[in-house]
Design an enzyme around this catalytic site. Structure first.
Site, PDB file in Angstrom:
ATOM      1  N   ASN A  10       0.890  -1.164   0.000  1.00 27.89           N
ATOM      2  CA  ASN A  10       0.000   0.000   0.000  1.00 27.89           C
ATOM      3  C   ASN A  10       0.924   1.209   0.000  1.00 27.89           C
ATOM      4  O   ASN A  10       1.536   1.520   1.018  1.00 27.89           O
ATOM      5  CB  ASN A  10      -0.893  -0.029   1.257  1.00 27.89           C
ATOM      6  CG  ASN A  10      -1.692   1.258   1.408  1.00 27.89           C
ATOM      7  OD1 ASN A  10      -1.710   2.093   0.504  1.00 27.89           O
ATOM      8  ND2 ASN A  10      -2.341   1.421   2.551  1.00 27.89           N
ATOM      9  N   TRP A  11       1.025   1.825  -1.161  1.00 27.00           N
ATOM     10  CA  TRP A  11       2.004   2.915  -1.293  1.00 27.00           C
ATOM     11  C   TRP A  11       1.548   4.206  -0.618  1.00 27.00           C
ATOM     12  O   TRP A  11       2.301   5.148  -0.502  1.00 27.00           O
ATOM     13  CB  TRP A  11       2.303   3.168  -2.781  1.00 27.00           C
ATOM     14  CG  TRP A  11       2.969   2.025  -3.485  1.00 27.00           C
ATOM     15  CD1 TRP A  11       3.277   0.789  -2.968  1.00 27.00           C
ATOM     16  CD2 TRP A  11       3.419   2.002  -4.843  1.00 27.00           C
ATOM     17  NE1 TRP A  11       3.892   0.009  -3.919  1.00 27.00           N
ATOM     18  CE2 TRP A  11       3.983   0.722  -5.079  1.00 27.00           C
ATOM     19  CE3 TRP A  11       3.394   2.930  -5.895  1.00 27.00           C
ATOM     20  CZ2 TRP A  11       4.526   0.371  -6.324  1.00 27.00           C
ATOM     21  CZ3 TRP A  11       3.924   2.571  -7.132  1.00 27.00           C
ATOM     22  CH2 TRP A  11       4.487   1.300  -7.334  1.00 27.00           C
ATOM     23  N   LYS A  12       0.273   4.236  -0.208  1.00 27.90           N
ATOM     24  CA  LYS A  12      -0.294   5.436   0.443  1.00 27.90           C
ATOM     25  C   LYS A  12      -0.037   6.669  -0.436  1.00 27.90           C
ATOM     26  O   LYS A  12      -0.036   6.557  -1.652  1.00 27.90           O
ATOM     27  CB  LYS A  12       0.244   5.575   1.867  1.00 27.90           C
ATOM     28  CG  LYS A  12       0.040   4.284   2.670  1.00 27.90           C
ATOM     29  CD  LYS A  12       0.284   4.429   4.143  1.00 27.90           C
ATOM     30  CE  LYS A  12       0.019   3.081   4.822  1.00 27.90           C
ATOM     31  NZ  LYS A  12       0.170   3.131   6.269  1.00 27.90           N
ATOM     32  N   HIS A  96      -9.388   1.525   5.208  1.00 29.11           N
ATOM     33  CA  HIS A  96      -8.051   1.667   5.793  1.00 29.11           C
ATOM     34  C   HIS A  96      -8.139   2.620   6.988  1.00 29.11           C
ATOM     35  O   HIS A  96      -8.906   3.584   6.962  1.00 29.11           O
ATOM     36  CB  HIS A  96      -7.047   2.185   4.756  1.00 29.11           C
ATOM     37  CG  HIS A  96      -5.638   2.066   5.265  1.00 29.11           C
ATOM     38  ND1 HIS A  96      -5.092   2.993   6.126  1.00 29.11           N
ATOM     39  CD2 HIS A  96      -4.705   1.109   5.093  1.00 29.11           C
ATOM     40  CE1 HIS A  96      -3.865   2.600   6.447  1.00 29.11           C
ATOM     41  NE2 HIS A  96      -3.605   1.456   5.834  1.00 29.11           N
ATOM     42  N   GLU A  98      -6.368   4.942   7.992  1.00 27.99           N
ATOM     43  CA  GLU A  98      -6.129   6.364   7.725  1.00 27.99           C
ATOM     44  C   GLU A  98      -7.367   7.015   7.125  1.00 27.99           C
ATOM     45  O   GLU A  98      -7.638   8.198   7.357  1.00 27.99           O
ATOM     46  CB  GLU A  98      -4.896   6.509   6.814  1.00 27.99           C
ATOM     47  CG  GLU A  98      -3.621   6.205   7.605  1.00 27.99           C
ATOM     48  CD  GLU A  98      -2.570   5.429   6.847  1.00 27.99           C
ATOM     49  OE1 GLU A  98      -2.598   5.419   5.607  1.00 27.99           O
ATOM     50  OE2 GLU A  98      -1.716   4.800   7.515  1.00 27.99           O
ATOM     51  N   GLU A 167      -5.311  -4.713  10.512  1.00 28.47           N
ATOM     52  CA  GLU A 167      -4.244  -3.741  10.731  1.00 28.47           C
ATOM     53  C   GLU A 167      -4.490  -3.004  12.043  1.00 28.47           C
ATOM     54  O   GLU A 167      -5.254  -2.025  12.071  1.00 28.47           O
ATOM     55  CB  GLU A 167      -4.214  -2.724   9.581  1.00 28.47           C
ATOM     56  CG  GLU A 167      -4.021  -3.344   8.219  1.00 28.47           C
ATOM     57  CD  GLU A 167      -3.427  -2.347   7.232  1.00 28.47           C
ATOM     58  OE1 GLU A 167      -2.351  -2.654   6.712  1.00 28.47           O
ATOM     59  OE2 GLU A 167      -4.003  -1.277   7.022  1.00 28.47           O
ATOM     60  N   GLY A 173       2.923   2.132  10.831  1.00 27.13           N
ATOM     61  CA  GLY A 173       3.911   3.199  10.683  1.00 27.13           C
ATOM     62  C   GLY A 173       4.639   3.533  11.973  1.00 27.13           C
ATOM     63  O   GLY A 173       5.325   4.545  12.067  1.00 27.13           O
ATOM     64  N   SER A 213       3.565  -2.334  10.272  1.00 28.07           N
ATOM     65  CA  SER A 213       5.019  -2.501  10.460  1.00 28.07           C
ATOM     66  C   SER A 213       5.499  -3.906  10.120  1.00 28.07           C
ATOM     67  O   SER A 213       6.382  -4.444  10.789  1.00 28.07           O
ATOM     68  CB  SER A 213       5.440  -2.111  11.886  1.00 28.07           C
ATOM     69  OG  SER A 213       5.143  -0.749  12.126  1.00 28.07           O
ATOM     70  N   GLY A 234       2.994  -1.183   4.207  1.00 29.89           N
ATOM     71  CA  GLY A 234       3.115   0.254   3.959  1.00 29.89           C
ATOM     72  C   GLY A 234       4.560   0.628   3.672  1.00 29.89           C
ATOM     73  O   GLY A 234       5.069   0.436   2.570  1.00 29.89           O
ATOM     74  N   GLY A 235       5.242   1.128   4.692  1.00 31.54           N
ATOM     75  CA  GLY A 235       6.598   1.649   4.522  1.00 31.54           C
ATOM     76  C   GLY A 235       7.553   0.722   3.780  1.00 31.54           C
ATOM     77  O   GLY A 235       8.277   1.157   2.869  1.00 31.54           O
TER      78      GLY A 235
END
Ligand code: 13P
Length: 251
Positions: A10-12, A96, A98, A167, A173, A213, A234-235
């Site tokens: 998920n490149w956000k 999600h 966010e 999640e 993150g 993470s 993510g990251g």
């Protein structure tokens, strides 16, 4: 029941166009040699087209991070599932954390989006997870159950096109991952709940990803758990080598 693991990035809201294309090319190059794991990238709307051209005819699925539930019309700024399909998207996220907690999407809106994405023929990746204060108040399972109930079992009939991403918000993150056992406990609860919402056979076929993470060094432990069928990354998905190491861990 063997479920093929699904590891998706998920490149956000990251990358510019050139970086997105370069990252996609590097993922495709590394993914060529990998079989037995389903791989995907959920990219920013504006790069779905460019990245889609790189992913076309490869073993990396094109995905989006959100979609509006209406097909077309006066919804300024929104993107429909049909538009994403037109560009080759095969899966799309909903709910999600966010979007729930930063953008303030309501459960009702998340549910409508989930319905639209699945009904249009895409694979739906429905994200659920509790905030830290909810975990501390022993509300994890109640929160996850309420978020699962945004889905409509009568309409979602193909388990291969439904993916749940667990999640925990406190692990996203933050570098703080749920332990293998903490994650497995909630995954098992979600599968059991799906058994009640649908039936045991359906529940046994749905992939449940872990997200929060997930990195190359903890991916194997998490994905070895009985009910953890992949990851939403993510990251670590913003670098092809770390993403591909996580994909490898899913083999
Ligand atoms: P991180 O891997 O950066 O914690 O993000 C997880 C996530 O939110 C994926 O959707």
């Amino acid at each position: 029941m063997t479920r093929v693991k699904f590891v998706a990035g998920n490149w956000k809201m990251n990358t510019n166009k050139a970086q997105a294309v370069e990252l996609a090319k590097a993922v495709v190059a590394g993914a060529k040699a990998i079989s037995g794991v389903q791989i995907g990238c959920a990219v920013p709307f504006v790069y779905v087209d460019a990245v889609g051209q790189v992913l076309n005819d490869t073993n990396v699925m094109l995905g989006a991070q959100d979609a509006y539930f209406e097909k077309n019309g006066a919804f300024t700024g929104e993107i429909s599932v049909e538009m994403l399909k037109d560009l080759g998207a095969k899966f799309c996220l909903t709910g999600h954390s966010e979007r729930r907690h930063v953008i303030k999407e309501t459960p009702e809106l998340v549910g409508k989006k989930a319905d639209a994405i699945y009904s249009a023929g895409l694979t739906l990746v429905h994200c659920v997870g509790e905030k830290l204060e909810e975990r501390d108040a022993n509300k994890t399972l109640a929160v996850v159950e309420a978020q699962m109930k945004e889905l409509q079992p009568a309409k979602l009939t193909d388990p291969s096109r439904l993916v749940i991403a667990y999640e925990p918000v406190w692990a996203i993150g933050t570098g703080r991952t749920a332990t293998d056992a903490q994650a497995q406990e909630v995954h098992a609860f979600i599968r059991d709940l799906m058994g009640k919402m649908w039936n045991a056979d359906f529940a046994s076929k749905v992939r449940i990803q872990y997200g929060g993470s997930m990195k190359p060094d903890n991916a194997k432990g998490l994905m070895s758990q009985k009910d953890i069928d992949g990851g939403l990354i993510g990251g670590a998905a913003l670098k092809a080598d770390s993403f591909l190491k996580i994909v490898e861990a899913g083999k």
